[in-house]
Write an enzyme that holds these catalytic residues in place. Structure first.
Site, short mmCIF file in Angstrom:
data_model
loop_
_atom_site.label_atom_id
_atom_site.label_comp_id
_atom_site.label_asym_id
_atom_site.label_seq_id
_atom_site.Cartn_x
_atom_site.Cartn_y
_atom_site.Cartn_z
N ASP A 106 0.86 -1.18 0.00
CA ASP A 106 0.00 0.00 0.00
C ASP A 106 0.90 1.23 0.00
OD1 ASP A 106 -2.37 1.49 0.17
OD2 ASP A 106 -2.29 1.52 2.35
N ASP A 127 -0.17 4.88 1.52
CA ASP A 127 -0.30 5.72 2.70
C ASP A 127 0.05 4.95 3.97
OD1 ASP A 127 -1.23 8.17 1.50
OD2 ASP A 127 -3.10 7.11 1.07
N ASP A 147 -1.47 -0.84 6.08
CA ASP A 147 -1.65 -0.35 7.45
C ASP A 147 -3.08 -0.51 7.95
OD1 ASP A 147 -2.50 1.94 5.67
OD2 ASP A 147 -2.94 2.83 7.63
#
Length: 571
Positions: free
Chosen positions: A120, A122, A411
């Site tokens: 990912d 962010d 996250d």
């Protein structure tokens, strides 16, 4: 067969740290009148030993002050006994320091079998500064005032970075912000109305007929704040709720304002923040992305270790891909800044943007090219192209990557990790930034010695209850009440060292949090940063610790420690 009392005693004697407490052990009395004095003396001896060892470490037991220790008996332990006790404490309570750079293992993961690494963007590849949370809070606040016509005075509200943590639940029916554990039980000491703890926790108990939240209520009335973007959201929910509460003395009795309105409006404001709002900025994203790109040095932290890690994977023949919900224009400018190179796409075999996770994993939405012409049908991946949208099934088909040969890092457990783990059997890695600060706290001598005394006190409580065995020992109830009160005080102290209002992200008092349980269930490994993976060889196999059921723990811990030989156990 052992009686309940004898069985409890047997377990205590079998516990690995039994030598710790053998130095001053008195014979257990048989008459009821002597039991309470015996337990008090045993408590004082144990506390004196813990306090002595804490002082030797330059630490303190957080729940105690000097006055609590004045009455304790002297400890006449020689150096060899002290060393043995210290060794036993370390074995019992796991006092070895943990590094924030470690990778932690929930499920066996053999990197030699992993052929493809996915990431990912962010909070996974992109490390944001603390300034981002302040900016998110201010933007959400201003949208509420400017577009949803909330009182203008709310623009005076300021983000408090010390208030909320990740993984909280907001009760949209009652306006309660709280932390719950892996069994959906409420940690009552964390329930807040606005910025203040709830005045009467019996209101919570009455609502749920206890502290357990039913699955139906959890689904319909609880809004979980899972990612790091949600911390400013949690703070804003509480601040605005506090304003309405202060403005209406009859808030609880006369609901002129409903918390569900606020939850819906903050969610709508968050959508505006992340989505494009004009044709000119359609390619970049919403207000937040525009603000980040306007001053990337203010919001993004460069880390050359990420680039080195990705390059190392590629040099060893591993495939890599970037799978993100953000737009290509935002990712492109951000990655150029983070890698200090316009050729950042060379770090990946495939780049997928605007993926709309978790829908990416659940739908059959087709891929599109980000380059012109965008309407051409995509039925395979071509070198150098960047794709948007798409779905997991087609990704696996076009890339040839599927099953346990894929390791994906993200996250957000719900939008990043659950579906690929369940549907495709991908291996998953959770990136949890809070690990660094929490591990630092757990490594402090004060925390460790306070925890050791809490666990010892709980064992004393178990022993005292087993001694009673229906005899109704005079004075025992009062002693138990005193010890239980001290236990509550210690647990509150241990909560507050992480966060005054909500405690640890990962633990209630004795159970994992709802958030931590999802990480444990759906992430094979977890760590504080992707670059920590550089500390492990490319063919490293992560083996988890053996998990013990309660009925296994005592005897198998002895066997694993080598203190009891298996041959002897089988006799």
């Amino acid at each position: 067969m052992l009686s309940a009392a004898r069985l409890s005693t047997h377990r205590l004697k079998a516990f690995p740290c039994s030598r710790f407490f053998s130095a001053h052990t008195r014979p257990r009395p048989t008459d009821s009148e002597s039991i309470v004095p015996y337990l008090r003396a045993k408590y004082d001896e144990r506390l004196a030993q813990h306090a002595m060892l804490a002082r030797r470490s330059g630490a303190s037991i957080l729940s105690l002050d000097a006055e609590n220790l004045n009455h304790l008996p002297p400890t006449d332990l020689n150096s060899s006994t002290v060393a043995r006790i210290q060794s036993d404490i370390e074995e019992m309570f796991g006092f070895g320091s943990t590094s924030p750079k470690d990778v932690f293992i929930n499920n066996e993961l053999d990197l030699a079998r992993v052929e493809t690494y996915g990431f990912d963007y962010d909070y996974t590849l992109a490390n944001y500064t603390d300034q981002l949370s302040y900016t998110i809070y201010e933007m959400l606040r201003n949208i509420l005032v400017d577009h949803f016509h909330y009182p203008k005075v709310l623009k005076n509200l300021q983000f408090d970075s010390n208030f909320a943590i990740r993984g909280l639940h907001f009760d949209i029916k009652n306006g309660w912000l709280m932390k719950i554990d892996n069994f959906a039980n409420i940690q009552l000491s964390t329930v807040h109305v606005g910025r203040e703890p709830i005045k009467d926790t019996n209101d919570v108990i009455e609502q749920h007929r206890g502290v357990h939240i039913s699955p139906d209520y959890l689904q319909k009335n609880m809004y979980q704040l899972n990612d790091l973007f949600s911390i400013p959201q949690a703070c804003l929910l509480s601040d605005v709720l506090q304003y309405f509460k202060d403005s209406n003395a009859e808030y609880v009795k006369d609901l002129k304002f409903h918390p569900r309105y606020l939850a819906d409006d903050v969610q709508r404001a968050s959508n505006i923040l992340h989505q494009w709002s004009s044709l000119e900025n359609r390619g970049i994203g919403g207000q937040l992305h525009q603000t980040v790109l306007s001053d990337m040095s203010k919001f993004l932290t460069k880390d050359s270790a990420i680039v080195e890690y990705l390059q190392g994977l590629r040099s060893k023949g591993k495939k890599t891909f970037l799978l993100t919900n953000s737009s290509f224009q935002y990712i492109d400018q951000g990655m150029k800044y983070l890698t200090s190179s316009p050729d950042w796409r060379d770090l990946f075999d495939w780049v997928i943007v605007s993926a709309r996770k978790p829908e990416f994993y659940r739908t059959e939405r087709p891929f599109r090219r980000t380059s012109e012409p965008t309407w051409n049908l995509v039925n395979k991946f071509e070198p150098g192209e960047v794709y948007e949208g798409g779905n997991l099934k087609d990704f696996s088909k076009y890339s040839g990557c599927s099953g346990s040969k894929v390791l994906y890092f993200g996250d957000h457990v719900f939008s990043d990790l659950i579906d690929p783990a369940q549907q495709q059997g991908w291996k998953t890695g959770a990136i949890i930034r809070e690990l660094s600060s929490e591990i630092y706290t757990r490594n402090t001598p004060d925390y460790r010695h306070t925890l050791s005394w809490l666990l010892r006190l709980e064992r004393l409580l178990n022993e005292a209850q087993a001694i009673d065995n229906g005899r109704h020992v005079p004075g025992l109830d009062k002693l138990l009440d005193s010890w239980r009160g001290e236990r509550r005080q210690i647990r509150e102290q241990l909560k507050r060292v992480f966060n005054k209002a909500f405690g640890s992200v990962f633990r209630t008092h004795h159970n994992p949090t709802f958030f931590a349980n999802k990480i444990r269930k759906f992430a094979d490994i977890y760590t504080s940063s992707v670059e920590n993976m550089r500390n492990y060889p490319i063919d490293y196999c992560f083996y988890p610790d053996r998990s013990y059921l309660p009925h296994e723990r005592s005897i198998e811990t002895l066997v694993d420690s080598g203190r009891v030989h298996q041959e002897r156990m089988l006799k």
